[in-house]
Write an enzyme that holds these catalytic residues in place. Structure first.
Site, PDB file in Angstrom:
ATOM      1  N   GLU A 109       0.823  -1.210   0.000  1.00  0.00           N
ATOM      2  CA  GLU A 109       0.000   0.000   0.000  1.00  0.00           C
ATOM      3  C   GLU A 109       0.861   1.266   0.000  1.00  0.00           C
ATOM      4  OE1 GLU A 109      -3.362  -0.367   2.652  1.00  0.00           O
ATOM      5  OE2 GLU A 109      -3.039   1.699   3.305  1.00  0.00           O
ATOM      6  N   ASP A 110       1.935   1.270   0.764  1.00  0.00           N
ATOM      7  CA  ASP A 110       2.648   2.522   1.040  1.00  0.00           C
ATOM      8  C   ASP A 110       4.077   2.606   0.510  1.00  0.00           C
ATOM      9  OD1 ASP A 110       0.442   3.447   2.400  1.00  0.00           O
ATOM     10  OD2 ASP A 110       1.153   2.769   4.353  1.00  0.00           O
TER      11      ASP A 110
END
Ligand code: MN
Length: 715
Positions: A100-101
């Site tokens: 996600e990051d």
């Protein structure tokens, strides 16, 4: 040390560790230690590799608090390790925010750590705002729940992730804190409860409580602080319990388990003031299942047990895997302590729920890092706890939800209202066979009767909840033990008030069908021409009437059988007029009776002393002479039995009634007041002349000190 407290301590230790560049051994050490405590043979190499990838890819990122980002996946993994999660879950947990990051891709995770880890990381990865806009959050939850349907470990990671985010919520703006807290309350807390993860559920609840109700939270904290400043009477009781168990040669750990903040707050809201024993419970941990019952035997012998508090969640576990014996005992000083008795294994499952069950894809008994016994809990014929029924139902309806808003609203509604309770139903007089009934929250004894007996639930006349006699409309709680007292078939049936007590469609449909059939009967056969519509209205309106208000003038429900076979056994001075027995005083032969002409040409017969007679004559109504036609005919009568409250009273009374040949039409029990209890029975006697003998027999039942005719029968 409670699991929650130890979690917090370890969580802090990880957060306060040295900077990430030099942290590898220390940072992963807490996780490794916690993991090894549950899985001594676990291979830690994959965890080290996952940590190295996560740490290097998150490097340079910080949390809102300013801490290095890696502290977050590390803390989440520690929470899971402490609860006994297996290695694959921990690996995915360390990596849960990488896709996600960071630059790390899902393909990379799959290639380096395998399909399962890839699946779990994908399951908890948020959908992008750029793609989904305002619907991103609800669509992310939908995706996560679908993934959970295949592998429940997805939700384990999500719950631990949310717990750490809630712990560190203080740095957010207040509006954002409140928004996240509400979603946690509405969605994550119920999911934690349903998956049996008590340790996460209680801490999440307290964190939500602090954000959404800061004043009540502070008040509760103050109460707990005051309580902790004084001596805890539970400590003395715990010491006595230890002595008793030592004497009995039972090896057991006796702990005091404080209630969490929200539990204290709820207990106070429910009971008003809290006693000094109400801030915690005794937790007794033993080695074997059989030891639980041995402990129980000693407790109930050496202290005064509060039998109504006794619940056996070992014989019949709750749907979320929870097993324990619950009881409450009073010491010689009259102080009451709630007690939980369970094995160490049950304790782990009670705290960690599905997380303690290990890998859902591995069949139990397979070699691996699962500690013996944990997975076996899922393998004793019950439904697979990693694929619970509510989740299947949820996945089914979500596939029909037309849009994200509908899904989100329905999800919160489902989780809030579709709470299931389990009650344990024992057949009275039977050999103690207990059936677990799964009912929606808010269900009553009436719902339980139809759930247990189908349409034969019509014959319900009384109930005991946790050993105490209870009104039929009593709302049941999770874990209640229940006895349903049934009249002989065909002698009894539901009243319209039951509709107010019925929550389940099964019960409501059965009751409506029965009442409609009765209304048609009365309408078709018994009334003068043209009065049918009125009868129907009266019968219907009785459903809305409060107890204690004037009874309906027309019999319905249980009366059907009575009226069909037993015409009113009185004749009036008016030739041809049908006579009805007044429901305010239920006259029976050989009572002196007096009649009044009423609408429709009928005559109502009252007992001479009935207050209605006084009122009606005072109002200028003329009386009509009424006499009994045949004193040997059957009758219906309502009796109050005034008694001292004791176990088995209802069973003994109904037995005495049956022995005298009377049929119970309905029975009602008021809650005991100062150990006194009033039972009200409406009975049908084949021969009215038997009434005095019946009343004598009832008075002879131990504990009964008076039996009187009711001035007004029960509906
Ligand atoms: Mn996260």
């Amino acid at each position: 040390m409670s699991a929650v407290r130890s979690l917090r301590k370890l969580g802090r230790a990880a957060l306060l560790g040295p900077s990430p560049r030099h942290a590898l051994p220390d940072a992963i050490e807490h996780v490794a230690k916690a993991h090894r405590a549950h899985h001594p043979g676990a291979d830690l190499d994959i965890l080290r590799r996952a940590y190295v990838l996560a740490e290097s890819s998150h490097r340079g990122q910080t949390r809102k608090s300013g801490e290095p980002y890696i502290t977050h996946p590390l803390a989440v993994t520690l929470i899971l390790a402490e609860l006994g999660a297996e290695t694959t879950t921990l690996t995915a947990s360390l990596l849960h925010d990488t896709v996600e990051d960071t630059e790390v891709t899902l393909e990379q995770v799959r290639a380096e750590f395998g399909e399962e880890v890839g699946y779990l990381v994908d399951g908890v990865t948020k959908l992008e705002k750029v793609d989904y806009g305002a619907a991103a959050e609800s669509e992310t939850f939908r995706k996560m729940l679908v993934a959970t349907g295949n592998d429940v470990r997805v939700m384990s990671i999500k719950l631990a992730d949310r717990l750490h985010n809630m712990r560190t919520l203080g740095v957010m703006r207040p509006e954002k804190q409140a928004r996240i807290a509400r979603v946690t309350r509405d969605v994550l807390v119920p999911l934690a409860e349903r998956l049996g993860v008590q340790a996460l559920k209680t801490e999440l609840e307290d964190l939500v409580f602090a954000v959404l109700h800061p004043e009540e939270y502070d008040r509760t904290r103050e109460l707990i602080r005051e309580h902790n400043a004084g001596a805890d009477p539970l400590a003395g009781i715990a010491e006595s319990v230890r002595a008793v168990l030592r004497d009995a040669d039972i090896a057991a750990e006796v702990l005091i388990r404080p209630r969490h903040f929200l539990s204290v707050h709820r207990a106070r809201a429910k009971r008003g003031e809290l006693g000094s024993c109400d801030f915690g419970r005794l937790l007794i941990l033993v080695a074997e299942n059989a030891d639980c019952y041995a402990v129980l035997g000693e407790l109930h012998t050496c202290f005064t047990p509060m039998m109504s508090e006794f619940k056996d969640f070992i014989a019949v576990p709750k749907f979320n895997l929870y097993q324990s014996l619950h009881t409450a005992v009073a010491d010689t000083g009259g102080r009451v302590a709630e007690v939980l008795v369970r094995t160490h294994r049950m304790h782990r499952v009670a705290e960690a729920g599905v997380i303690a069950l290990g890998d859902p894809h591995r069949t139990s008994g397979a070699p691996g890092s699962d500690p013996a016994g944990e997975a076996a809990a899922a393998d004793d014929g019950r439904a697979d706890p990693t694929r619970p029924g509510w989740l299947e139902r949820l996945l089914e309806w979500q596939s029909h939800a037309p849009d994200p808003d509908t899904f989100w609203a329905e999800l919160r509604d489902d989780l809030a209202q579709d709470r299931e309770i389990t009650v344990f139903c024992t057949d009275p007089g039977g050999p103690g066979r207990t059936a677990a009934l799964h009912l929606p929250a808010g269900a009553t004894c009436v719902d339980a009767a139809y759930a247990r007996y189908g349409a034969a639930g019509h014959a319900l006349v009384g109930a005991r909840v946790d050993g105490r006699l209870a009104a039929l409309g009593t709302v049941l709680s999770d874990g209640d033990s229940l006895q349903l007292l049934m009249a002989p078939e065909g002698t009894s049936g539901p009243s319209p008030q039951w509709l107010e007590h019925a929550r389940t469609p099964t019960a409501r449909i059965a009751i409506r069908t029965w009442l409609d059939a009765c209304a048609e009967d009365v309408e078709g056969g018994e009334r003068p021409e043209g009065a049918g519509g009125e009868v129907r209205r009266e019968a219907r309106s009785a459903a809305a009437r409060e107890p204690g208000s004037p009874p309906a003038a027309v019999p319905y429900g249980p009366d059907r059988a009575v009226r069909a076979r037993e015409r009113p056994a009185a004749v009036a001075g008016l030739p041809g007029a049908p006579v009805r027995l007044a429901r305010c005083c239920t006259p029976v032969p050989p009572d002196a009776v007096v009649g009044f002409a009423v609408r429709g040409g009928a005559v109502t017969a009252h007992r001479e002393g009935c207050p209605t007679v006084g009122r009606m004559t005072a109002a200028g109504r003329e009386t009509v002479a009424v006499r009994w036609q045949d004193s040997g005919a059957g009758c219906r009568v309502t009796l109050h039995a005034e008694s001292l409250s004791r176990p088995h009273l209802l069973a003994d009374l109904t037995e005495a009634i049956a022995a005298e040949g009377a049929a119970v039409v309905s029975a009602e029990v008021e809650p005991p007041r100062e150990h006194r209890v009033r039972h009200t029975y409406t009975l049908r006697l084949e021969d009215a002349g038997e009434l005095p003998r019946l009343m004598r027999a009832m008075r002879e039942v131990p504990g009964v000190y008076d039996v009187v005719r009711a001035a007004r029968p029960q509906l």
